[in-house]
Design an enzyme around this catalytic site. Structure first.
Site, short mmCIF file in Angstrom:
data_model
loop_
_atom_site.label_atom_id
_atom_site.label_comp_id
_atom_site.label_asym_id
_atom_site.label_seq_id
_atom_site.Cartn_x
_atom_site.Cartn_y
_atom_site.Cartn_z
N SER A 9 -10.32 -1.47 4.83
CA SER A 9 -9.43 -1.66 5.99
C SER A 9 -8.88 -0.31 6.43
CB SER A 9 -8.27 -2.58 5.63
OG SER A 9 -8.77 -3.87 5.39
N ARG A 12 0.84 -1.22 0.00
CA ARG A 12 0.00 0.00 0.00
C ARG A 12 0.87 1.27 0.00
NH1 ARG A 12 -2.03 -3.70 -1.05
NH2 ARG A 12 -3.54 -4.96 0.07
N GLU A 56 -4.19 2.88 7.06
CA GLU A 56 -4.03 2.69 5.61
C GLU A 56 -4.82 3.79 4.90
OE1 GLU A 56 -4.66 -1.33 4.15
OE2 GLU A 56 -5.72 -0.55 2.39
C1 LIG Z 1 -15.53 -1.92 0.96
C2 LIG Z 1 -14.08 -1.60 0.65
C3 LIG Z 1 -13.19 -2.62 0.38
C4 LIG Z 1 -11.87 -2.33 0.08
N1 LIG Z 1 -11.02 -3.36 -0.20
C5 LIG Z 1 -9.74 -3.10 -0.51
C6 LIG Z 1 -8.84 -4.17 -0.83
O1 LIG Z 1 -9.20 -5.34 -0.85
N2 LIG Z 1 -7.56 -3.85 -1.11
C7 LIG Z 1 -7.12 -2.56 -1.12
O2 LIG Z 1 -5.94 -2.33 -1.40
N3 LIG Z 1 -7.94 -1.54 -0.83
C8 LIG Z 1 -9.24 -1.77 -0.53
N4 LIG Z 1 -10.08 -0.73 -0.25
C9 LIG Z 1 -9.56 0.65 -0.21
C10 LIG Z 1 -9.68 1.42 -1.54
O3 LIG Z 1 -10.72 0.92 -2.35
C11 LIG Z 1 -8.36 1.38 -2.32
O4 LIG Z 1 -7.32 2.00 -1.59
C12 LIG Z 1 -8.47 2.07 -3.69
O5 LIG Z 1 -7.26 1.88 -4.37
C13 LIG Z 1 -8.76 3.57 -3.58
O6 LIG Z 1 -9.15 4.01 -4.87
P1 LIG Z 1 -9.97 5.37 -5.04
O7 LIG Z 1 -10.10 5.63 -6.49
O8 LIG Z 1 -11.21 5.31 -4.26
O9 LIG Z 1 -8.94 6.38 -4.40
P2 LIG Z 1 -9.26 7.65 -3.43
O10 LIG Z 1 -9.80 7.14 -2.14
O11 LIG Z 1 -10.09 8.60 -4.20
O12 LIG Z 1 -7.82 8.19 -3.21
C14 LIG Z 1 -6.88 7.45 -2.45
C15 LIG Z 1 -5.50 8.11 -2.56
O13 LIG Z 1 -5.03 7.99 -3.89
C16 LIG Z 1 -4.76 9.29 -4.44
N5 LIG Z 1 -5.16 9.26 -5.84
C17 LIG Z 1 -6.39 8.98 -6.35
N6 LIG Z 1 -6.36 9.05 -7.68
C18 LIG Z 1 -5.09 9.39 -8.03
C19 LIG Z 1 -4.44 9.63 -9.27
N7 LIG Z 1 -5.10 9.53 -10.43
N8 LIG Z 1 -3.12 9.96 -9.27
C20 LIG Z 1 -2.46 10.07 -8.09
N9 LIG Z 1 -3.03 9.88 -6.87
C21 LIG Z 1 -4.32 9.53 -6.85
C22 LIG Z 1 -5.61 10.25 -3.64
O14 LIG Z 1 -5.10 11.56 -3.70
C23 LIG Z 1 -5.52 9.62 -2.27
O15 LIG Z 1 -4.32 9.97 -1.65
C24 LIG Z 1 -11.42 -0.99 0.04
C25 LIG Z 1 -12.34 0.05 0.30
C26 LIG Z 1 -13.64 -0.25 0.58
C27 LIG Z 1 -14.62 0.87 0.82
#
Ligand SMILES: Cc1cc2nc3c(=O)[nH]c(=O)nc-3n(C[C@H](O)[C@H](O)[C@H](O)COP(=O)(O)OP(=O)(O)OC[C@H]3O[C@@H](n4cnc5c(N)ncnc54)[C@H](O)[C@@H]3O)c2cc1C
Length: 328
Positions: free
Chosen positions: A250, A176, A320
């Site tokens: 998480s 991560r 995280e």
């Molecule tokens: C129900 C649930 C289950 C989940 N299961 C998992 C899992 O199994 N494994 C896991 O790893 N995570 C999991 N997550 C967490 C999350 O989905 C991941 O971390 C995912 O990668 C976040 O993507 P997002 O587009 O929502 O990012 P955001 O939450 O919108 O952003 C997260 C971070 O990434 C940065 N970011 C976003 N887009 C960009 C870009 N284009 N360029 C640079 N930086 C950027 C943001 O600035 C921020 O710092 C889960 C979340 C939920 C709600």
């Protein structure tokens, strides 16, 4: 552009939408937290470049995908959020077999696309409710797979709107964690949580470069079998995660050789509640928004879990989730 804006935002020819004073509860899966000063949703890559070129050099910028790993404090965000979900959505198979996915493509769509093209190895993306951009920034993963294992190369855009391609060799990639070797501020991918004076977390939300797309490599597979595997993985999630209430997955990273959920449960913290925020009974590493939780409720509960686990086990849990913005 939708609204009248200060001169520096009124760049001619923009095709995206710019909104002011936006409730970030609508753009985060926790459905909690403050407002953003401005949110820009570009029409496409070229439009994002035009928007970035027109900004003041010191404008704080934060890329947001589906907000599934974000806690925006109740005091809100200064500067501009670049909302890439439902904006950068191109997804295609290239002649060389790689899959080109722009930053706004959701994981579930990517997994379905790979299955449709008889490709295997993208199944794990199906259950991660984030975008390609967020998954690259977080090196998101589950069930033994991680985003960057699949990356042939990425496309990034800098503050000047210039595009470049990079490979994994340009980053330090871990659990991560993705940090650009030359410039830790790039891509919003550096760990943005810092210990503040009061022992709480401050955020550094400014950065200089963002992921706008990736070329991903998957193996040849059988579409029907791939779809079956996706179904199995989703069933596993439904059985183990509290998906009926707003959450951000998480909350804590797993400490080396252990599981945050196991430690939290062992410390008797399941069901612990502050305001509308509660440690899930179903999965101890999830904090759910039971009803109208504020970001402060959630952050205080995060702090309490950390404190109790530290006192009872000696282990320090690190979030995280990314905690950003101003406290009230
Ligand atoms: C129900 C649930 C289950 C989940 N299961 C998992 C899992 O199994 N494994 C896991 O790893 N995570 C999991 N997550 C967490 C999350 O989905 C991941 O971390 C995912 O990668 C976040 O993507 P997002 O587009 O929502 O990012 P955001 O939450 O919108 O952003 C997260 C971070 O990434 C940065 N970011 C976003 N887009 C960009 C870009 N284009 N360029 C640079 N930086 C950027 C943001 O600035 C921020 O710092 C889960 C979340 C939920 C709600």
């Amino acid at each position: 552009m939708n609204m009248a804006e200060p001169e520096q935002f009124a760049v001619a020819g923009l095709r995206g939408s710019l909104r002011r004073d936006v409730d970030m509860r609508r753009h985060t899966t926790w459905r909690a937290g403050g407002r953003a000063e401005r949110v820009y949703r570009p029409a496409d890559l070229a439009d994002l470049a035009t928007f970035l070129r027109g900004l003041p050099a010191d404008e704080p910028l934060l890329a947001v995908g589906l907000g599934s790993n974000l806690l925006v404090r109740d005091g809100g965000l200064r500067g501009t959020v670049l909302l890439l979900h439902a904006a950068l959505g191109e997804l295609r198979r290239e002649a060389d077999g790689l899959v080109y996915a722009q930053a706004g493509v959701p994981g579930a769509k990517l997994a379905r696309f790979a299955a449709l093209h008889n490709l295997s190895g993208a199944e794990f993306f199906a259950g991660i409710p984030g975008t390609v951009g967020g998954m690259l920034a977080m090196n998101a993963g589950c069930y033994g797979s991680e985003t960057w294992e699949k990356v042939a190369r990425v496309q990034v855009m800098d503050r000047g709107g210039a595009l470049q391609e990079r490979t994994a060799a340009d980053y330090e990639i871990g659990y991560r964690r993705v940090v650009r070797r030359e410039s830790p501020r790039a891509c919003g991918a550096s760990p943005i949580l810092q210990r503040g004076d009061r022992g709480d977390f401050l955020s550094v939300s400014q950065c200089d470069e963002w992921f706008v797309a990736a070329w991903l490599r998957f193996e040849k597979g059988d579409g029907a079998m791939v779809r079956e595997k996706i179904k199995g993985l989703l069933e596993k999630r439904i059985a183990s995660q509290p998906l009926n209430l707003p959450n951000a997955g998480s909350v804590f990273r797993n400490p080396p050789g252990d599981y945050a959920a196991r430690l939290i449960e062992q410390c008797g913290l399941k069901g612990r509640q502050i305001g509308g925020a509660r440690v899930s009974e179903k999965h101890a590493n999830f904090i759910v928004n039971t009803s109208n939780a504020t970001a402060t409720d959630i952050e205080n509960l995060i702090g309490e879990v950390q404190m109790v686990v530290q006192q009872k086990t000696g282990i320090e849990l690190h979030p995280e989730v990314r905690i950003i913005g101003d406290a009230t």
